[in-house]
Design an enzyme around this catalytic site. Structure first.
Site, PDB file in Angstrom:
ATOM      1  N   GLU A  41       0.848  -1.200   0.000  1.00 40.29           N
ATOM      2  CA  GLU A  41       0.000   0.000   0.000  1.00 40.29           C
ATOM      3  C   GLU A  41       0.882   1.249   0.000  1.00 40.29           C
ATOM      4  OE1 GLU A  41      -3.590   1.869   2.771  1.00 40.29           O
ATOM      5  OE2 GLU A  41      -2.071   0.599   3.712  1.00 40.29           O
ATOM      6  N   LYS A 107      -9.809   2.058  -2.087  1.00 40.10           N
ATOM      7  CA  LYS A 107      -9.964   1.550  -0.727  1.00 40.10           C
ATOM      8  C   LYS A 107     -11.316   1.955  -0.145  1.00 40.10           C
ATOM      9  CE  LYS A 107      -7.355   1.423   3.635  1.00 40.10           C
ATOM     10  NZ  LYS A 107      -6.144   1.981   4.317  1.00 40.10           N
ATOM     11  N   CYS A 141      -5.224  -2.995   2.862  1.00 41.86           N
ATOM     12  CA  CYS A 141      -4.942  -2.893   4.299  1.00 41.86           C
ATOM     13  C   CYS A 141      -6.187  -3.089   5.170  1.00 41.86           C
ATOM     14  CB  CYS A 141      -4.232  -1.577   4.573  1.00 41.86           C
ATOM     15  SG  CYS A 141      -3.250  -1.592   6.101  1.00 41.86           S
TER      16      CYS A 141
END
Length: 257
Positions: A41, A107, A141
């Site tokens: 990331e 995300k 994540c």
């Protein structure tokens, strides 16, 4: 078969050129037969909440770099960076193919402890990339924590999470990766950074490639710069799902974002 490679390395804080130079050197040791190269990331900046000076457009330097690497290696290249679209900033998982084609996933779960949602707009859509007869589900994540978001109702074969996940919560990281593999009967890859950021947060990496039955295929040495490589078998995955058809009994949920 699908050959996958992930690079666990110490991201230098907000220094795109230095991070790309690091990766150029590390990529020299990646197998020429790799089908997918996976980077962490925000691999050019670290997990910075400073998008105004460090974000790029989809025509920016890092996207061009990824295109060149994909073409040179004849493989897909993926990882997340800060992207700017007009006055909106996103933490975007880029999926770049050898022919220059690009897809992406934004995300969906901004990290609450860093107030990520104050700086980056959350994505609303799940994605599946189709590549070499594999269906690949991208994740970034903190998304890893949410099983309903990751529910395998999209018939994916491979789950990829790219991360800046701190070492203080490494136990959770490892358990979540195994859980996502088990509950979704899918190969699961987590590629994380190492090193220490400008705030003193430590990252041990603990990158892993997990089989569809929850067992580890390969685990990185914590704290080490490392290239992880594995060969995944679609035939073994399909046979396992036929033998244990648990996905047919999964609960379905309506996602609201």
């Amino acid at each position: 078969m699908l050959e996958v490679t992930g690079i666990q390395f110490p991201i230098i804080w907000e220094d795109k050129n230095a991070n790309l130079e690091q990766l150029d050197s590390l990529i020299n040791d990646v197998s020429d037969s790799t089908d997918i190269l996976i980077l962490p990331e925000m691999f050019t900046t670290g997990f910075s909440m400073n998008p105004v000076p460090y974000s790029e457009t989809m025509e920016g330097t890092t996207v061009d770099w990824m295109k060149n690497i994909a073409k040179k290696m004849d493989s897909a290249v993926c990882g997340s960076i800060m992207i700017q679209e007009k006055n909106i900033y996103r933490n975007r998982f880029l999926w770049v193919l050898p022919g220059g084609e690009i897809d992406y996933y934004d995300k969906a779960h901004p990290f609450c402890l860093n107030q990520e949602g104050k700086y980056f707009e959350a994505g609303k859509n799940r994605k599946v990339f189709e590549y070499k007869a594999w269906r690949i589900f991208p994740n970034i994540c903190y998304d890893l924590r949410f099983p309903i978001w990751n529910r395998n109702d999209m018939n994916y074969d491979l789950y990829i999470n790219v991360a800046n996940w701190p070492s203080i919560r490494s136990f959770a990281w490892k358990q979540f990766l195994s859980a996502r593999a088990l509950e979704n009967q899918a190969y699961t890859i987590g590629i994380n950074r190492i090193g220490t950021d400008v705030f003193g947060v430590e990252f041990s990496g603990d990158s892993r490639i997990v089989s569809f039955d929850g067992t580890s295929v390969i685990e990185a040495i914590p704290g080490n710069t490392q290239i992880l490589h594995a060969i995944l078998s679609k035939e073994k995955l399909d046979n396992y799902r036929k033998k244990y058809p648990f996905l047919a009994d999964r609960d379905l949920f309506e996602l609201k974002k």
